[in-house]
Enzyme design. Structure first.
Site, PDB file in Angstrom:
ATOM      1  N   GLU A 100     -17.423  -2.171  15.687  1.00 36.72           N
ATOM      2  CA  GLU A 100     -17.480  -3.599  15.280  1.00 36.72           C
ATOM      3  C   GLU A 100     -18.656  -4.187  16.334  1.00 36.72           C
ATOM      4  O   GLU A 100     -18.510  -3.781  17.402  1.00 36.72           O
ATOM      5  CB  GLU A 100     -16.289  -4.201  15.226  1.00 36.72           C
ATOM      6  CG  GLU A 100     -15.320  -3.838  14.325  1.00 36.72           C
ATOM      7  CD  GLU A 100     -14.090  -4.760  14.366  1.00 36.72           C
ATOM      8  OE1 GLU A 100     -14.044  -5.279  15.383  1.00 36.72           O
ATOM      9  OE2 GLU A 100     -13.262  -4.471  13.571  1.00 36.72           O
ATOM     10  N   CYS A 120     -10.337   2.079  21.533  1.00 34.33           N
ATOM     11  CA  CYS A 120     -10.067   1.589  23.171  1.00 34.33           C
ATOM     12  C   CYS A 120      -8.868   2.323  23.963  1.00 34.33           C
ATOM     13  O   CYS A 120      -7.617   2.315  23.039  1.00 34.33           O
ATOM     14  CB  CYS A 120     -10.101   0.161  23.338  1.00 34.33           C
ATOM     15  SG  CYS A 120      -9.932  -0.572  25.082  1.00 34.33           S
ATOM     16  N   CYS A 124      -4.137  -3.146  25.512  1.00 33.41           N
ATOM     17  CA  CYS A 124      -3.814  -4.540  25.592  1.00 33.41           C
ATOM     18  C   CYS A 124      -2.763  -5.034  24.629  1.00 33.41           C
ATOM     19  O   CYS A 124      -3.132  -4.629  23.417  1.00 33.41           O
ATOM     20  CB  CYS A 124      -4.919  -5.434  25.875  1.00 33.41           C
ATOM     21  SG  CYS A 124      -5.920  -4.747  27.159  1.00 33.41           S
ATOM     22  N   GLY A 167     -13.515  -1.082  23.268  1.00 31.32           N
ATOM     23  CA  GLY A 167     -13.901  -0.126  24.127  1.00 31.32           C
ATOM     24  C   GLY A 167     -13.573  -0.870  25.702  1.00 31.32           C
ATOM     25  O   GLY A 167     -13.734  -2.200  25.797  1.00 31.32           O
ATOM     26  N   CYS A 345     -11.789  -9.382  17.789  1.00 30.01           N
ATOM     27  CA  CYS A 345     -12.040  -8.171  18.225  1.00 30.01           C
ATOM     28  C   CYS A 345     -11.184  -7.114  17.495  1.00 30.01           C
ATOM     29  O   CYS A 345      -9.930  -7.103  17.708  1.00 30.01           O
ATOM     30  CB  CYS A 345     -12.118  -7.786  19.738  1.00 30.01           C
ATOM     31  SG  CYS A 345     -12.686  -6.245  20.282  1.00 30.01           S
TER      32      CYS A 345
END
EC number: 2.1.1.192
Length: 356
Positions: A100, A120, A124, A167, A345
């Site tokens: 993206e 990634c 998180c 990432g 994101c």
């Protein structure tokens, strides 16, 4: 230099400098000016194939294609445009992965948000990018293409670049620094208008400072460190990998980065309703960064469909900001853009994968 390979053994031209292209053209048996022509068509004209570069001899274009060399452009597979013209692209790589990129326009500027990896590994809790894990890191040409693709899609020259997409940039330092060099020298985007964001990876901040000075001559881009909590315990709840990187060690590495590069550090802090957005959190954060040559950038959470986190109300956000300001901390609030088009994101990629 081999007559069948680009600098570094790459197969994609995108990311090469004018000097590299000139030297490579000569090694290919072509005049040096052919390299300058290639450079113009790559970066100014945005060529997607050798066939489009009609100023080059046809026999050479055919030879390049037969040997498997490419421009290095990605394929747009989806586009979402919000009412404020924030534009998100879903781009496909040659191996079938998707990444993206987001263009965020204002009247004065166009900021492009770039991915540095496919997926990634940081996981998180509040971020969509890490939900599917990491597939691989991006090559330099795949990073640079995102800027060109957004320039095409929005018909406007990007003025600012932030590595805040999919990432962890510091797990792909070499390609990120190579792309910064290209964006700066070949596309004319000033380093001071480029930001590299990291959640923090042990030992990489000193490495970034050293490599940036070597690769770029000087590190003028902005380093943004994602804190998202004022203490180690809460940070580990939000960022699982933080357990390997104590809060104080992270701050020490930030001070070292400042000492080496002379560039202040930006601390990013995502505000999550009733979790890290209370006045006591702001007080603790202010104590942590007091006396530090830094800036705190507050970010109101962008909701993800299947997560339990909430976006704080405007009054809570303002109260948090006010506490920091009253404690002498330089602080700003990032405007949220593209909420109506899954532009946070990782969300468009997840949506595309669910449909596909």
């Amino acid at each position: 230099m081999s007559s069948t390979h680009l600098p570094g053994g790459n197969q994609a031209l995108l990311g090469c400098s004018a000097t590299e292209l000139e030297s490579w053209a000569v090694a290919e048996g072509q005049p040096a000016f052919r390299g300058r022509q290639l450079h113009d068509w790559l970066y100014a004209k945005g060529a997607r194939s050798f066939d489009a570069i009609t100023v080059l001899p046809k026999s050479w274009r055919i030879s390049l294609q037969q040997r498997g060399l490419t421009i290095g452009r990605l394929l747009e597979v989806n586009r979402a445009v919000a009412v404020d013209d924030t534009t998100k692209l879903l781009l496909a790589t040659v191996d079938g992965e998707t990444i993206e990129s987001v263009g965020i326009p204002t009247q004065q500027r166009l900021t492009v948000c770039l991915s540095s990896q496919v997926g990634c590994p940081m996981a998180c809790r509040f971020c969509a990018s890490g939900k599917g894990g990491l597939q691989r890191s991006l090559a330099t040409h795949e990073i640079v293409d995102q800027v060109l693709s957004l320039r095409e899609a929005m018909d406007r020259r990007p003025s600012h670049v932030v590595f805040m997409g999919m990432g962890e940039p510091l797990l792909n330092i070499e390609a990120v620094l190579a792309s910064i060099r290209c964006l700066n020298i070949d596309l004319g985007i000033a380093q001071r208008r480029i930001t590299v964001s990291t959640v923090g990876v042990p030992h990489t901040l000193p490495q970034l400072a050293e490599l940036a000075m070597k690769r770029l001559g000087r590190a003028q881009f902005t380093l943004a460190v994602s804190l998202h909590a004022p203490n180690q315990e809460l940070r580990e709840r939000l960022i699982p990998t933080a357990c390997a990187y104590p809060f104080e060690t992270l701050l020490q590495d930030c001070r070292h980065y400042l000492a080496v590069t002379g560039r202040r550090v930006t601390f990013e802090y995502i505000l999550l309703g009733a979790l890290n957005d209370q006045p006591q959190h702001a007080e603790e954060l202010a104590e942590r960064v007091r006396g530090f040559q830094s800036h705190v950038n507050l970010i109101a959470y962008n909701p993800i469909d299947d997560e339990g986190f909430q976006r704080p109300n405007p009054e809570t956000i303002e109260a948090f900001r006010r506490v920091l300001e009253q404690r002498g901390v330089a602080v700003s609030l990032r405007a949220s853009r593209g909420l109506d088009q899954n532009a946070a994101c990782g969300q468009l990629r997840r949506q595309h994968a669910a449909i596909g």
